[in-house]
Enzyme design. Structure first.
Site, PDB file in Angstrom:
ATOM      1  N   ASP A  19       1.078  -1.005  -0.347  1.00 15.24           N
ATOM      2  CA  ASP A  19      -0.003  -0.197  -0.278  1.00 15.24           C
ATOM      3  C   ASP A  19       0.183   0.779   0.512  1.00 15.24           C
ATOM      4  OD1 ASP A  19      -2.262   2.002   0.056  1.00 15.24           O
ATOM      5  OD2 ASP A  19      -2.867   0.643   2.119  1.00 15.24           O
ATOM      6  N   ASP A 112      -2.890   2.272  -6.030  1.00 20.80           N
ATOM      7  CA  ASP A 112      -1.775   2.590  -5.574  1.00 20.80           C
ATOM      8  C   ASP A 112      -1.639   1.436  -3.853  1.00 20.80           C
ATOM      9  OD1 ASP A 112      -4.155   2.979  -3.465  1.00 20.80           O
ATOM     10  OD2 ASP A 112      -3.185   4.695  -2.205  1.00 20.80           O
ATOM     11  N   GLU A 113      -2.333   0.049  -4.039  1.00 28.82           N
ATOM     12  CA  GLU A 113      -2.627  -0.825  -3.331  1.00 28.82           C
ATOM     13  C   GLU A 113      -3.071  -2.381  -4.471  1.00 28.82           C
ATOM     14  OE1 GLU A 113      -5.545  -1.706  -0.709  1.00 28.82           O
ATOM     15  OE2 GLU A 113      -5.537   0.635  -0.719  1.00 28.82           O
TER      16      GLU A 113
END
Length: 409
Positions: A19, A112-113
């Site tokens: 993350d 973003d993960e």
DNA sequence: TCTGGGGTCCTAGGACCC
DNA sequence: TCTGGGGTCCTAGGACCC
């Protein structure tokens, strides 16, 4: 089903959740190094919300999804910068590529993960912890960005672990520690427990994940419904059967827009539907997909929201067809005259474009519309998206000067 | 506080078919 | 004529996630 066990056996902590920390803000700051260490908020627009905030801004209570107006009050010294979505996408692609260097079993959850199943990567890269350290080091070296990594036997425990070690952290939860790790946490830490579910659990007197584990399934079922009860009960006992699935095929594509001021005028809303239909159709074509179910979404000034949907006989990726359906739904919804703050267009029930033979009505000449779309897409590639637009979307010209009336004596 | 934009999944009810 | 039960598809709304 990827249930193959690594050298450590099926019960190892082989799942990673990666993350990125304050991703949008961090990427924007790469281009503005003089702002490092200051409270910075990413967001914008007259009715915007916080998309991302540096940890300096979060110290004032600012967080994602908060109305910008409130964030500004909480942290007047914060600099508010507009999002740079193209850059975020670009950096995201490179970070995901770093992860795919480790294993093909990467499941992105958003820009973003991502989850990784590293059970097959031990021989090449070492233990999951070593892999996590390597990923963090590479992302920092290549992109100048920090990320946090949770390592656990299941996806959801890995996800909670990464959340609890932010920012710039690494947290390993070995199989034997899962229940001791989970049970003291508040119910809201569980994936799938938001405001409403937290309140329902609270009414049952359940405050921690351990409380949920101890609660009879039947009680949960009455309060939450079948699926949610099963799901949360299993998670609270540390059970999570899901495998990391790299398939990212979308179920739907949508575009929506909050107007800068509320609008009641039907023509203006129709123009917005036209623009959004074009966006949705373009994205469908770019992905080689077509939709059978076209929907609209209307949010009124008081924030109440209605949706309408219609399933077509044949799938389509034609802008004009999507627009025509959206407009019909809008007219049939019987909401004329009400002040609208948001309009949206959605395509669901997606199929592969061209998978079914097009059976088209003769009188509507969709082949011509389809050709127009292709030409527009090509022009968009050459001159940038929006280079070609329907005439009704062009900025309105001032009325032409009126010709003097001819004198007819 | 005054609430974006992109998604996923679940529920409940109705139509329709067997 | 009163009346089953299951399965599938569709629609509307809502919770939730980042």
């Amino acid at each position: 089903m990827t249930s193959e066990a690594g050298p450590m056996g099926p019960m190892g902590s082989d799942i990673l959740h990666v993350d990125m920390d304050a991703f949008f803000a961090a990427v924007t700051l790469l281009g503005r190094p003089e702002l490092r260490g200051q409270p910075v908020i990413i967001g914008g627009g007259p009715r915007g919300v916080v998309l991302s905030a540096t940890y300096e801004a979060r110290a004032y209570g600012v967080h994602s999804a908060m109305p910008l107006a409130r964030a500004r009050r909480l942290c007047p010294s914060a600099l508010v910068l507009p999002p740079e979505r193209d850059r975020y996408q670009e950096v995201s692609r490179r970070v995901m590529a770093v992860l795919r260097d480790v294993t093909p079993l990467v499941a992105p959850l958003s820009v973003d993960e991502a989850f990784l199943d590293v059970s097959g990567a031990r021989r090449l890269f070492g233990t999951p912890v070593e892999i996590a350290r390597m990923i963090r080091a590479r992302v920092l070296a290549d992109e100048g960005l920090t990320c946090s990594v949770g390592v656990a036997p299941t996806m959801f425990v890995a996800k909670i672990a990464s959340t609890r070690c932010k920012p710039d952290g690494l947290l390993v939860v070995p199989p034997g520690d899962v229940l001791a790790f989970l049970h003291p946490l508040p119910t809201s830490a569980l994936w799938g427990v938001g405001r409403a579910t937290e309140a329902a659990l609270d009414r049952l007197g359940l405050r921690t994940i351990g409380d949920i584990a101890d609660c009879p399934l039947l009680t949960l079922r009455h309060a939450l419904g079948d699926a949610a009860a099963q799901h949360l009960h299993a998670l609270a006992h540390g059970r999570d059967e899901r495998a990391v699935d790299p398939d990212t095929t979308e179920v739907s594509v949508s575009a929506e827009h909050t107007l800068s001021v509320d609008v009641a005028e039907a023509d203006q809303l129709a123009r917005e539907l036209l623009r959004l239909s074009g966006q949705v159709a373009r994205r469908l074509r770019a992905r080689g997909r077509a939709t059978r179910t076209v929907g609209i979404k209307i949010r009124f000034a008081d924030f109440t929201t209605v949706t309408r949907a219609r399933t077509l006989r044949e799938p389509t990726d034609v802008s004009q067809e999507i627009y025509r359906t959206a407009l019909a739904l809008f007219r049939e919804a019987g909401i004329a005259g009400r002040a609208v703050r948001l309009v949206g267009v959605r395509a669901a029930n997606l199929t592969e474009a061209g998978a079914t033979g097009h059976q088209l009505a003769i009188d509507e000449r969709p082949a011509a519309w389809s050709q127009l779309d292709r030409a527009t897409d090509a022009a968009g590639h050459r001159f940038g998206a929006g280079a070609v637009a329907p005439a009704s979307l062009l900025p309105r010209q001032p009325p032409p000067p009126r010709a003097p009336k001819p004198h007819n004596p």
